[in-house]
Scaffold this motif. Sequence first.
Motif, short mmCIF file in Angstrom:
data_model
loop_
_atom_site.label_atom_id
_atom_site.label_comp_id
_atom_site.label_asym_id
_atom_site.label_seq_id
_atom_site.Cartn_x
_atom_site.Cartn_y
_atom_site.Cartn_z
N UNK A 1 5.05 11.66 12.99
CA UNK A 1 4.32 10.59 13.92
C UNK A 1 4.55 11.17 15.37
N UNK A 2 3.52 11.09 16.06
CA UNK A 2 3.56 11.54 17.65
C UNK A 2 3.36 10.15 18.41
N UNK A 3 4.55 9.47 18.67
CA UNK A 3 4.43 8.22 19.39
C UNK A 3 4.65 8.55 20.83
N UNK A 4 3.46 8.65 21.52
CA UNK A 4 3.61 9.03 22.83
C UNK A 4 4.52 10.06 23.01
N UNK A 5 4.30 11.32 22.49
CA UNK A 5 5.25 12.33 22.51
C UNK A 5 4.25 13.64 22.37
N UNK A 6 4.98 14.81 22.55
CA UNK A 6 4.50 16.23 22.55
C UNK A 6 5.28 17.05 21.72
N UNK A 7 4.64 18.03 21.19
CA UNK A 7 5.40 19.38 20.27
C UNK A 7 4.80 20.54 20.98
N UNK A 8 5.51 21.15 21.15
CA UNK A 8 4.89 22.66 21.84
C UNK A 8 4.82 23.70 20.74
N UNK A 9 3.88 23.73 20.17
CA UNK A 9 3.33 24.62 19.12
C UNK A 9 3.32 26.24 19.87
N UNK B 1 5.16 6.98 7.05
CA UNK B 1 4.41 8.38 7.12
C UNK B 1 5.50 9.57 7.07
N UNK B 2 6.62 9.15 8.08
CA UNK B 2 7.56 10.28 8.22
C UNK B 2 8.30 10.46 6.96
N UNK B 3 8.44 9.65 6.05
CA UNK B 3 9.08 9.78 4.81
C UNK B 3 8.15 10.69 3.80
N UNK C 1 0.78 -1.35 0.07
CA UNK C 1 -0.10 0.06 0.19
C UNK C 1 0.88 1.20 -0.19
N UNK C 2 2.14 1.27 -0.11
CA UNK C 2 3.00 2.42 -0.16
C UNK C 2 2.51 3.34 -1.31
N UNK C 3 2.46 2.94 -2.42
CA UNK C 3 1.95 3.58 -3.52
C UNK C 3 0.48 4.27 -3.54
N UNK C 4 -0.54 3.48 -2.47
CA UNK C 4 -1.57 4.09 -2.38
C UNK C 4 -1.60 5.34 -1.42
N UNK C 5 -0.63 5.08 -0.55
CA UNK C 5 -0.47 6.44 0.41
C UNK C 5 0.33 7.64 0.00
#
Length: 413
Positions: A283-291, A276-278, A242-246
């Motif tokens: 990706x937020x894998x049990x993570x946080x970003x401060x906007x 998806x990173x590529x 499914x790489x091409x589909x995404x």
Amino acid sequence: MVIVFAVLALAVLVTANWYLWRRLFRDTTSGPGWVRRTGAAVVAGGWLLAIGALVGERTGAPFWLQQVLAWPGFLWLALSIYLLLGVVAGEAVRPLLRRFLERRDRRNAPAAVAVPQPEPVPAGPAPEEPAEPASPRLLAAPSRRLFVSRVVGAAAAAAAVGTVGYGTYGVLRGPRVKRVTVPLAKLPRAAHGFRIAVVSDIHLGPVLGRGFARTVVDTINSTQPDLIAVVGDLVDGSVKDLGPAAAPLAQLKAPAYFVTGNHEYFSGAEQWVEEVRRLGLLPLENARTELPWFDLAGVNDIAGESEGQGPDFAKALGDRDTTRACVLLAHQPVQIHDAVDHGVDLQLSGHTHGGQLWPGNFLAEAANPTVAGLDRYGDTQLYVSRGAGAWGPPTRVGAPSDITVIELASRQA
């Protein structure tokens, strides 16, 4: 217990399909013949395709085989649901229709009249009198039952085909945009009107492919959001298949963030996180970003626990500044209780599909705190999207697909 449940489920399935065959094929024919045999082949063959499609997807069968099985198998799955509902509803119609026909026949029956005695005739062979034809409006009891069965069966089949056809068209057409305003007490005035496009449950797979992904991306881009949240169940299959589909996800025009759903863990979650990173999503894998104006956090799906990659709220939220507003991406609505405990202001979720196929919404309500829309739990708000795609049958009934634009509102504005 598993064996008992499986036996009971099989018994229910066999009984329901025997009943469906009886009402649609046996009761609508006057005797054994090719119609009944064809009906049995359709019902049994449809379920073999449906089970094959489900097993093929879960076991990673060759992708071409999944595609061959998916369309007829999954559509039969949806069609059989509404055929069964149709014939069950028809049980209430049958006695009413029979009573109507009986009254009509009595009204149309010829009245008895006095018949004069015939005059004596000379001896000899009696002339033959032509038999009076029976009224075409009169139906004998067996003929009446057959007529009623055909009317009810045809109506059930037409309703089921129409329902599934329209529900499938709705999915393939692509999701519609919903707009929801959500006020957040801690949101600064400068962030008033900040727009988050929420998309969940795209379910790229053997049915919904690259063209569908392109439609979803174009719809998201048309809303001109400030941020995009992809909250799980992006795919049903491997990166290899499914790489091409995404690939169209690389065309998203705003910063995009991703969290896993339960279906990613059936499809190789680690590989999809890297894919998806590529493609440009973070990706937020049990993570946080401060906007600049609020914190954006994400937790893994509950299904990741089987692989030691389950949700970790403490890691994602434990050390944050609680004076700032916080938006959490979490695939399943049931994760709201942990979000409340960690002082989240807004959780964005999917997973439920809004029930996808009515009356599936009642089952979804039993398993989830909120099935669709905006709700509040203490000081935390929860928004649940119905999702953009569909799992299994590419069909939705009573639960239209959506991409939601959440517009954050500051109470200081």
